[in-house]
Write a protein that holds these residues in place. Structure first.
Motif, short mmCIF file in Angstrom:
data_model
loop_
_atom_site.label_atom_id
_atom_site.label_comp_id
_atom_site.label_asym_id
_atom_site.label_seq_id
_atom_site.Cartn_x
_atom_site.Cartn_y
_atom_site.Cartn_z
N ASP A 231 4.54 24.95 34.83
CA ASP A 231 5.53 24.19 34.66
C ASP A 231 6.08 24.34 33.40
O ASP A 231 5.19 24.20 32.35
CB ASP A 231 5.38 22.73 34.92
CG ASP A 231 6.40 21.75 34.88
OD1 ASP A 231 6.97 21.80 33.73
OD2 ASP A 231 6.70 21.32 35.86
N TYR A 232 7.42 24.91 33.16
CA TYR A 232 7.72 24.98 31.88
C TYR A 232 9.18 24.10 31.84
O TYR A 232 10.30 24.53 31.18
CB TYR A 232 8.37 26.64 31.63
CG TYR A 232 9.13 27.04 32.64
CD1 TYR A 232 10.52 27.21 32.20
CD2 TYR A 232 8.61 27.68 33.70
CE1 TYR A 232 11.32 28.00 32.92
CE2 TYR A 232 9.39 28.27 34.51
CZ TYR A 232 10.73 28.54 34.24
OH TYR A 232 11.82 29.25 35.04
N SER A 233 9.23 22.91 32.30
CA SER A 233 10.32 22.17 32.51
C SER A 233 10.69 21.23 31.03
O SER A 233 11.76 20.58 31.01
CB SER A 233 10.10 21.10 33.49
OG SER A 233 8.84 20.14 33.21
N THR B 200 -5.27 22.63 38.20
CA THR B 200 -3.93 22.25 38.60
C THR B 200 -3.66 22.42 40.14
O THR B 200 -4.08 23.48 40.67
CB THR B 200 -3.02 22.70 37.79
OG1 THR B 200 -2.93 24.03 37.98
CG2 THR B 200 -3.21 22.42 36.16
N GLN C 216 1.77 28.69 42.50
CA GLN C 216 2.79 28.28 41.78
C GLN C 216 2.87 28.69 40.39
O GLN C 216 1.76 28.85 39.83
CB GLN C 216 3.43 26.94 42.14
CG GLN C 216 3.56 26.41 43.52
CD GLN C 216 3.63 24.81 43.49
OE1 GLN C 216 3.51 24.39 42.46
NE2 GLN C 216 4.10 24.41 44.57
N GLU C 217 4.15 28.87 39.70
CA GLU C 217 4.29 29.20 38.21
C GLU C 217 3.73 27.79 37.58
O GLU C 217 3.73 26.81 37.87
CB GLU C 217 5.73 29.36 37.94
CG GLU C 217 6.15 30.64 38.46
CD GLU C 217 7.32 31.24 37.49
OE1 GLU C 217 7.35 32.19 36.78
OE2 GLU C 217 8.35 30.74 37.64
N ARG D 1 0.77 12.08 33.04
CA ARG D 1 1.27 13.40 33.18
C ARG D 1 0.93 14.52 32.48
O ARG D 1 0.88 15.76 32.82
CB ARG D 1 2.57 13.31 33.28
CG ARG D 1 3.48 12.39 34.28
CD ARG D 1 4.82 12.14 33.84
NE ARG D 1 5.02 11.46 32.86
CZ ARG D 1 6.25 10.97 32.26
NH1 ARG D 1 7.37 11.14 32.90
NH2 ARG D 1 6.46 9.98 31.24
N ASP E 220 5.53 16.86 32.20
CA ASP E 220 4.92 17.37 33.36
C ASP E 220 4.72 19.05 32.69
O ASP E 220 4.13 19.69 33.24
CB ASP E 220 5.84 17.61 34.41
CG ASP E 220 5.72 16.20 35.20
OD1 ASP E 220 4.80 15.50 35.13
OD2 ASP E 220 6.92 15.66 35.67
N ASP E 221 5.28 19.32 31.67
CA ASP E 221 5.23 20.73 31.23
C ASP E 221 3.72 21.24 30.97
O ASP E 221 2.89 20.32 30.45
CB ASP E 221 5.91 20.69 29.76
CG ASP E 221 6.20 22.28 29.68
OD1 ASP E 221 5.42 22.93 28.92
OD2 ASP E 221 7.54 22.66 29.23
N GLN E 222 3.40 22.28 31.49
CA GLN E 222 2.18 22.67 31.25
C GLN E 222 1.84 23.91 30.07
O GLN E 222 0.63 24.33 29.84
CB GLN E 222 1.52 23.32 32.78
CG GLN E 222 1.69 22.32 33.72
CD GLN E 222 1.23 22.72 35.08
OE1 GLN E 222 1.90 24.01 35.46
NE2 GLN E 222 0.51 22.19 35.78
N GLY F 200 9.21 28.89 27.99
CA GLY F 200 8.31 27.57 28.07
C GLY F 200 7.40 27.91 26.84
O GLY F 200 6.43 26.69 26.79
N GLN G 156 -0.85 23.41 40.86
CA GLN G 156 0.06 24.46 40.97
C GLN G 156 -0.66 26.11 41.26
O GLN G 156 -0.38 26.69 41.88
CB GLN G 156 1.04 24.30 39.76
CG GLN G 156 1.95 23.39 39.50
CD GLN G 156 1.38 21.99 39.12
OE1 GLN G 156 0.24 22.02 38.93
NE2 GLN G 156 2.48 21.20 38.71
#
Length: 482
Positions: A177-179, A167, A174-175, A321, A183-185, A120, A169
């Motif tokens: 986001d590394y998508s 956030t 939660q982790e 987003r 939506d990646d954080q 990520g 998350q």
């Protein structure tokens, strides 16, 4: 050789020798900074320029990207050839005035360092080079240097922590986001590399230098990551960052949204390497609790600080987003209950990690065998300075967030006291402890005249390319510092 650049002659033929000397010495310092932070010591052993810049009629891709040369600045030409950018012979373009003005240059140069990273972090950790260069080599305060390492969002380390803690998350444990989607954080966001800012300001840049330098030595010996052998790649990195820092660093990594894959195995390796809990880390996390906005008014104050003049104007934001678009949505959701969820989650995490630690189980951080601090300059710092506009990074997927211009940096100068001295000490420590032997280089300025664009008979020279960038001109003057 550290640095190479080609610019149109019309940009600089009337610049004084002193101007060019200071400029090139500034670029030399910046290149040393890139190499230092990435664990290459000293820079004189490099077999290629650390960075090669030039403007052209078009950039390499539809958005900013890497290259040798790195071409992310456009130049303008007419039938007579290059056009002046401002006053003929004395351009105001940053390329011939300020080596560290544009953060995108160092973002792309960071990609070329091929550094290891957590999943990520591809479009995140590479921004740290600009922060290091400005903080250590140009004596910019840590907060300002970190905030300016991204141009489109100006967040200090504390503000980056809040950016993560508000956030959903974070509140849900939660982790991050590394998508690699909108939506990646991590990508193009300070919170994506905030963990390294915490390492630098709490334990010094030397901890990061030592980590990367050790990786180079292990790679050359064919035993990369040997300390974390048998661990998942995520846990191995966490362990080895802890070894470089001298403490159990896992709580910091988990705070920043990267979960341990195998807690039992990592705990065993942590004990094996005698890495103990850190009071400084516990106190940092406790301070972060106090930064969580307690209500919507505090949230809006944070919103205004990190995205000035964007609150209440979602139409001026790219996407709901991420960035200011996300903040415009989240401010309608944030209240005292949301703040309580985030606060309770962090307090529970601190208790879980440190609640049972006995007095004799803490790391002795006053007596750790670490390189001296390398320019942490924690606390204080000052605020970021403005926003830029531009295109996204060359490696960006569709819908990603754009990289843009950086805040105005401190001027090029020869003052290398304070943080610079601590980094020099860190380098000496690493050399002595890791048996590095290399020769020093001698710097000179070499000017070569060439041509970068021309007009063929019957054709017009047109300006092509993407991005709101500055570069202009075509007859090239090449400058090299060797």
């Amino acid at each position: 050789d550290k640095f190479l650049m080609q610019v149109p002659r019309i940009w600089m033929y009337d610049l004084t020798f002193e101007h060019v000397r200071v400029l090139m010495e500034g670029y030399e310092k910046a290149m040393e900074g890139i190499n230092e932070m990435n664990g290459y010591l000293p820079t004189s052993v490099m077999n290629k320029h650390t960075l090669y810049l030039q403007p052209d009629l078009q950039i390499r891709r539809v958005a900013y990207g890497v290259g040798y040369p790195q071409i992310n600045q456009l130049l303008n030409c007419n039938e007579q050839g290059p056009m002046a950018d401002g006053v003929p012979g004395a351009s105001s373009h940053w390329l011939v005035n300020d080596p560290v003005e544009w953060s995108v240059t160092y973002h792309e140069a960071g990609h070329c360092q091929l550094q290891s990273m957590y999943r990520g972090e591809t479009e995140a950790s590479n921004n740290l080079f600009h922060a290091y260069v400005r903080n250590v080599k140009f004596n910019t305060s840590f907060d300002v240097a970190f905030a300016g390492s991204l141009g489109h969002a100006v967040l200090t380390p504390d503000e980056a922590a809040v950016d993560w803690m508000v956030t959903p998350q974070f509140g849900a444990g939660q982790e991050m986001d590394y998508s690699n989607t909108p939506d990646d954080q991590f990508r193009y966001q300070q919170r994506g590399y905030g963990k390294y800012a915490d390492m630098a300001r709490e334990w010094g840049w030397g901890s990061i230098i030592k980590f990367y330098h050790t990786e180079h030595l292990e790679y050359m010996a064919g035993e990369l990551g040997k300390a974390g052998e048998g661990l998942d790649i995520v846990d191995s990195r966490t362990l080895r960052l802890g070894i470089a820092t001298g403490i159990d660093l896992r709580p910091l990594i988990e705070f920043w949204g990267i979960d341990t894959v195998d807690p039992v195995a990592l705990k065993a390796k942590t004990l094996e390497n005698n890495l103990k809990p850190s009071k400084k880390l516990k106190e940092l996390l406790e301070r972060y609790v106090s930064l969580i906005p307690k209500d919507v008014d505090k949230f809006n104050a944070h919103f205004d600080a990190v995205w000035p003049f964007k609150r209440g104007f979602p139409e001026n934001c790219e996407d709901v987003r991420y960035g200011c678009g996300w903040y415009n949505v989240r401010m309608g959701e944030w209240n005292e209950a949301e703040a309580g969820v985030a606060r309770d989650r962090l307090l529970a995490f601190i208790e879980e990690e440190y609640g049972s630690v006995a007095n004799d189980e803490w790391a002795d951080e006053d007596d750790m065998q670490l390189p001296p601090e390398g320019g942490s300059g924690g606390g204080g710092g000052g605020e970021g300075e403005g926003e830029g506009e531009g295109e996204g990074d060359g490696l960006e997927e569709e819908g990603g967030q754009p990289m843009t211009g950086a805040p105005t940096p401190s001027p090029v100068d020869d003052d290398t006291g304070g943080d610079r001295g601590r980094v020099d000490s860190a380098i000496v420590w690493v050399e002595e402890n890791l048996a590095i032997v290399a020769a020093a280089g001698v710097g000179v300025v070499l000017f070569l005249v060439g041509f970068m664009c021309f007009r063929r008979k019957g054709q017009k020279v047109k300006l092509r390319g993407a991005g709101k960038t500055k570069g202009k001109g075509n007859r090239a003057m090449q400058m090299e510092l060797v």
